[in-house]
Design an enzyme around this catalytic site. Structure first.
Site, short mmCIF file in Angstrom:
data_model
loop_
_atom_site.label_atom_id
_atom_site.label_comp_id
_atom_site.label_asym_id
_atom_site.label_seq_id
_atom_site.Cartn_x
_atom_site.Cartn_y
_atom_site.Cartn_z
N GLU A 158 0.69 -1.16 -0.07
CA GLU A 158 0.02 0.05 0.14
C GLU A 158 0.85 1.29 0.06
O GLU A 158 1.20 1.74 1.06
CB GLU A 158 -1.02 -0.23 1.02
CG GLU A 158 -1.85 1.43 1.05
CD GLU A 158 -2.61 1.40 2.43
OE1 GLU A 158 -2.51 0.49 3.29
OE2 GLU A 158 -3.79 2.06 2.65
N LYS A 161 -2.56 -2.09 -3.16
CA LYS A 161 -3.44 -1.04 -2.74
C LYS A 161 -3.15 0.16 -2.88
O LYS A 161 -2.53 0.87 -2.09
CB LYS A 161 -3.53 -1.49 -1.22
CG LYS A 161 -4.72 -0.53 -0.36
CD LYS A 161 -5.04 -1.34 0.84
CE LYS A 161 -6.00 -0.36 1.63
NZ LYS A 161 -6.34 -1.02 3.03
N GLY A 211 -8.89 6.76 1.65
CA GLY A 211 -8.00 7.86 2.04
C GLY A 211 -8.65 9.04 2.69
O GLY A 211 -8.21 10.17 2.57
N GLY A 212 -9.84 8.77 3.00
CA GLY A 212 -10.77 9.83 3.79
C GLY A 212 -11.68 10.56 2.67
O GLY A 212 -12.49 11.46 2.90
P1 13P Z 1 -8.93 4.25 4.34
O1 13P Z 1 -9.82 3.70 3.42
O2 13P Z 1 -9.49 5.09 5.45
O3 13P Z 1 -8.03 5.23 3.77
O4 13P Z 1 -8.21 3.05 5.10
C1 13P Z 1 -7.46 2.14 4.36
C2 13P Z 1 -6.44 1.80 5.01
O5 13P Z 1 -6.15 0.60 4.98
C3 13P Z 1 -5.23 2.60 5.32
O6 13P Z 1 -4.16 2.06 5.72
#
Ligand code: 13P
Length: 343
Positions: free
Chosen positions: A177, A219, A262-263
């Protein structure tokens, strides 16, 4: 686990027409989300909230895997059943966040490096023994004046690759990610440039560290303008920009791509995911991988705001959680529409 086992797990996570639920907030992040909606910040409140999530009826219809946190993977429901067992019985594959957070990168003011490689081999062995079948590591890339630096991108990409190699050695599918953050006033194009540079670097390092691409999941962030940019992009512009960058950078051997949110507002994340899957369905599409979700906030936030720590609201919160999971599942088929949202 053999290479075949890793490939099989990766395909079950991203190739079954479902997505992932990230419920792997560290205690600090979980406490912050609780504080924002007035929930007490205790281990018991965190446990009760995660119990609410894993016992949501029908969650396995749209969710293939759930990412847990070190505290959560060791927890149980109030009647003593481990969360891992509940998830497995619901047909949801358990996974585990294994990084220990993004810290200041020395020599690079304003930038972060994700830590957690020390002792990782032993921790992975323990998690695999507890039933985890995949892992997650998040790196963050900050945009700003003169940022990101090459040094930050390279350091994080190499760290992601070393983590991924250790995961595969331990029989866990690595979710890789690299998150280009939404914070800032940058344009959609600038986010695209930085996402492209980051993904190029990540796949170069994955190759250098001999990571088997067929046994991992990417991701990434969606390509978006910064939150402070007054010129926001349409749903279709985001979908096109994101797909373009992924086509340029992600090898076809990767079994699937699972976006973070991501918010982004929950409904917008669903709409953007839907638009990408509509592109994927078009006859001219060249997309070699499924595009699914691995959202935390964009699935959980409405449920958290309904629950607020109150037993009497558990069922209503579970309904909201299932609704967001189902909406994102519909988006995988290009069948999501704003009309699906509850009044
Ligand atoms: P968000 O979808 O809230 O961005 O979180 C995903 C995630 O795994 C962050 O590390």
């Amino acid at each position: 686990m053999t290479a075949t086992g890793l490939i099989d797990t990766a395909r079950r996570l991203v190739g079954a027409g479902k997505g992932l639920l990230a419920m792997d907030e560290s205690n600090g992040t979980c406490n912050k989300r609780f504080a924002d909606v007035g929930i007490e910040q205790t281990e018991e409140a965190r446990r009760a909230y995660r119990e609410l999530i894993v016992t949501t009826p029908g969650l396995g219809d749209s969710i293939s895997g759930a990412i847990l946190y070190d505290e959560t993977i060791r927890q149980q429901t109030s009647n003593g059943t481990s969360f891992i067992k509940i998830l497995c019985e619901a047909g949801i594959i358990p996974g585990i966040k294994v990084d220990i957070g993004a810290k200041d990168l020395a020599g690079r003011p304003g930038e972060k490096i994700t830590e957690g490689l020390d002792g990782l081999r032993d921790r992975l062995k323990e998690y695999a023994g507890m039933g985890a079948r995949f892992a997650k590591w998040r790196a963050v890339i900050t945009l700003g004046d003169g940022l990101p630096s090459r040094g930050c991108i390279e350091a994080n990409a190499q760290t992601l690759a070393r983590y991924a190699a250790l995961c595969q050695e331990a029989g866990l599918v690595p979710i890789v990610e690299p998150e280009v953050l939404m914070a800032g006033a940058h344009t959609l194009e600038r986010c695209g440039e930085v996402t492209q540079e980051t993904l190029h670097s990540v796949f170069k390092h994955l190759y250098t560290q001999n990571v088997m691409l067929e046994g991992m999941i990417l991701k990434p962030n969606m390509v978006l303008p910064g939150l402070l940019n007054p010129k926001q992009a349409s749903v279709d512009e985001v979908a096109e920009a994101t797909v373009k960058i992924l086509l340029r950078t992600v090898p076809a051997a990767v079994p699937g791509i699972a976006f973070l949110s991501g918010g982004q507002p929950a409904e917008l994340a669903s709409a953007r995911l839907n638009a990408m899957n509509l592109l994927a369905k078009s006859p001219a599409s060249l997309l070699p991988w499924p595009l699914v979700f691995s959202f935390a906030r964009a699935i959980q936030q409405p449920a958290l705001e309904i629950w607020r720590g109150e037993e009497a609201r558990v069922v209503a919160a579970q309904d909201a959680l299932r609704h967001r999971a189902h909406s994102n599942w519909k988006a995988l088929q290009g069948d999501y529409s704003a009309a699906m949202e509850l009044a």
